[in-house]
Design a protein around this motif. Structure first.
Motif, mmCIF file in Angstrom:
data_model
loop_
_atom_site.group_PDB
_atom_site.id
_atom_site.type_symbol
_atom_site.label_atom_id
_atom_site.label_comp_id
_atom_site.label_asym_id
_atom_site.label_seq_id
_atom_site.Cartn_x
_atom_site.Cartn_y
_atom_site.Cartn_z
ATOM 1 N N LYS A 139 0.825 -1.192 0.000
ATOM 2 C CA LYS A 139 0.000 0.000 0.000
ATOM 3 C C LYS A 139 0.870 1.257 0.000
ATOM 4 C CE LYS A 139 -0.546 0.248 5.034
ATOM 5 N NZ LYS A 139 -1.501 0.265 6.130
ATOM 6 N N LYS A 140 0.321 2.317 -0.599
ATOM 7 C CA LYS A 140 1.032 3.572 -0.675
ATOM 8 C C LYS A 140 1.077 4.191 0.714
ATOM 9 C CE LYS A 140 1.450 7.366 -3.894
ATOM 10 N NZ LYS A 140 0.858 8.042 -5.057
ATOM 11 N N MET A 141 2.170 4.924 1.013
ATOM 12 C CA MET A 141 2.274 5.535 2.317
ATOM 13 C C MET A 141 2.792 6.955 2.186
ATOM 14 S SD MET A 141 5.581 3.520 3.802
ATOM 15 C CE MET A 141 5.138 4.004 5.444
ATOM 16 N N ASN A 142 2.664 7.720 3.288
ATOM 17 C CA ASN A 142 3.040 9.126 3.265
ATOM 18 C C ASN A 142 4.440 9.379 3.802
ATOM 19 O OD1 ASN A 142 0.523 9.935 2.234
ATOM 20 N ND2 ASN A 142 -0.380 9.870 4.289
ATOM 21 N N LYS A 143 5.084 8.364 4.339
ATOM 22 C CA LYS A 143 6.428 8.562 4.876
ATOM 23 C C LYS A 143 7.402 8.910 3.754
ATOM 24 C CE LYS A 143 6.034 5.856 9.100
ATOM 25 N NZ LYS A 143 6.616 4.770 9.920
ATOM 26 N N ARG A 144 8.358 9.794 4.079
ATOM 27 C CA ARG A 144 9.260 10.315 3.053
ATOM 28 C C ARG A 144 10.714 10.080 3.436
ATOM 29 N NH1 ARG A 144 7.942 16.406 2.276
ATOM 30 N NH2 ARG A 144 9.039 16.099 0.302
ATOM 31 N N VAL A 145 11.544 9.897 2.416
ATOM 32 C CA VAL A 145 12.980 9.688 2.592
ATOM 33 C C VAL A 145 13.743 10.866 1.994
ATOM 34 C CG1 VAL A 145 14.951 8.210 2.046
ATOM 35 C CG2 VAL A 145 12.717 7.179 2.511
ATOM 36 N N LEU A 146 14.760 11.320 2.705
ATOM 37 C CA LEU A 146 15.695 12.312 2.179
ATOM 38 C C LEU A 146 16.995 11.592 1.856
ATOM 39 C CD1 LEU A 146 16.438 15.270 1.550
ATOM 40 C CD2 LEU A 146 17.251 15.457 3.921
ATOM 41 N N ALA A 147 17.312 11.474 0.571
ATOM 42 C CA ALA A 147 18.560 10.844 0.138
ATOM 43 C C ALA A 147 19.607 11.934 -0.062
ATOM 44 C CB ALA A 147 18.337 10.068 -1.156
ATOM 45 N N ILE A 194 10.940 2.210 6.543
ATOM 46 C CA ILE A 194 9.817 3.151 6.618
ATOM 47 C C ILE A 194 8.473 2.424 6.602
ATOM 48 C CG2 ILE A 194 11.116 5.071 5.634
ATOM 49 C CD1 ILE A 194 9.534 4.671 3.045
ATOM 50 N N HIS A 195 8.451 1.193 6.067
ATOM 51 C CA HIS A 195 7.232 0.383 6.118
ATOM 52 C C HIS A 195 7.154 -0.452 7.392
ATOM 53 C CE1 HIS A 195 5.284 0.965 2.176
ATOM 54 N NE2 HIS A 195 6.501 1.156 1.708
ATOM 55 N N ASP A 196 8.224 -0.385 8.218
ATOM 56 C CA ASP A 196 8.294 -1.163 9.456
ATOM 57 C C ASP A 196 8.109 -2.656 9.196
ATOM 58 O OD1 ASP A 196 8.768 -1.332 12.184
ATOM 59 O OD2 ASP A 196 6.639 -1.225 12.709
#
Length: 314
Positions: A2-10, A265-267
């Motif tokens: 499923k799509k999620m709102n958590k974001r990654v800064l690379a 981020i998806h745990d």
């Protein structure tokens, strides 16, 4: 998934243009004519961002941009929906050449440009941008080297800022950048065999885990075809997948870091993190593009990744 709102800064402190140059053979002291040339956005953090974007993970790319080369890298990343952030430096971002030759002795010869320089004032500007945006992200990846002249404490400073805001950081670097990160007690680390020997004086997974278990929460140790050894939350697993013909392994470690980031981020449970990590690293090997993967390849590999629990003597 499923799509999620958590974001990654690379974060890619020192991006590059990666160039594949095909030559029949390299004759030292003579003119060598290149038959074919292919250019790709490069730098370890760039590869992480591209992989995450392909896997539909919301990601932004922060880097030091310089000259026409920097503008070209930014355009290519933005064309696939990756927002680019950071600072501008004088000069040009580097080009990293890999020469492909039928001559075994010269095949995979690399020539790396020096790239731009970074002063302490430039780093201060970089950190100011970082501080202004980091609250918007749930996870930070910090990959690769810094430009020439960057202060030795650069990685440590970014990690401590993230920790003060309860943000996790995963690093993939070497040398003093790595030791500084460990001093800051970074959340996660990705090591290859050479880096493990330099840091832990061994490339035996048991000894690597034992050496690092009190310094970092997540340890991802890769040994090429031997696969991934992953330690997290008091457990360790080994994961690998057989893919046959390897087109190019350049950037596979960065794609594996992207897989770890996705799992965090998806745990996901440990076994699932390992599966995604190995599938991402292997997917990069299936295509000629450097440091890039295709989501369809990752999904097809997931069911073929073998994961086994391991234990080591403490």
């Amino acid at each position: 998934m499923k799509k999620m709102n958590k974001r990654v800064l690379a974060i890619c402190p020192n991006p590059s243009i990666d160039v594949f140059a095909t030559v029949p053979q390299i004759n030292l002291g003579k003119a060598n004519r290149i038959q074919k040339l292919k250019e790709y956005p490069g730098g370890k953090g760039v590869h992480v961002a591209l992989a995450l974007a392909e896997l539909s993970v919301p990601v932004s790319l922060m880097a030091s941009w310089a000259g026409n080369a920097g503008a070209w890298i930014k355009r290519n990343c933005e064309s696939v929906g990756i927002p680019t952030l950071g600072i501008d430096l004088k000069g040009n971002n580097r080009k990293c050449y890999t020469f492909l030759s039928q001559d075994t002795a010269s095949n995979d010869t690399e020539l790396l440009e020096p790239g731009p320089e970074m002063s302490e004032n430039d780093l201060d500007n970089f950190i100011a941008v970082y501080k202004s945006i980091i609250s918007e992200y749930d996870l930070v990846t910090l990959s690769g080297s810094w430009p020439i002249g960057a202060p030795r404490y650069s990685n440590k400073e970014l990690i401590l800022i993230a920790k003060s805001l309860n943000k996790k950081v995963i690093i993939d670097c070497s040398g003093h950048n790595l030791t500084q990160a460990l001093e800051a007690k970074v959340f996660g680390i990705h090591l290859n065999a050479d880096e493990a020997i330099s840091l832990c004086h061994s490339n035996d997974p048991d000894k690597v885990f034992e050496h690092l278990q009190d310094k970092v929460d997540l340890i991802a140790f890769t040994k090429g075809k031997d696969g991934l050894y992953l330690s997290y939350r008091g457990r360790q697993v080994h994961a690998k997948v057989d893919i046959g013909d390897v087109k190019s392994a350049v950037g596979s470690g960065d794609c594996l870091t992207a897989g770890i980031s996705l799992g965090i981020i998806h745990d996901f449970p440990l076994e699932e993190i390992a599966k995604w990590s190995v599938a991402c690293g292997a997917a990069n090997c299936l295509r000629e593009e450097l440091g890039m993967l295709h989501g369809a390849d990752v999904k097809s590999l997931l069911n073929h990744v073998e994961v086994n629990s391991i234990c080591y003597e403490k």
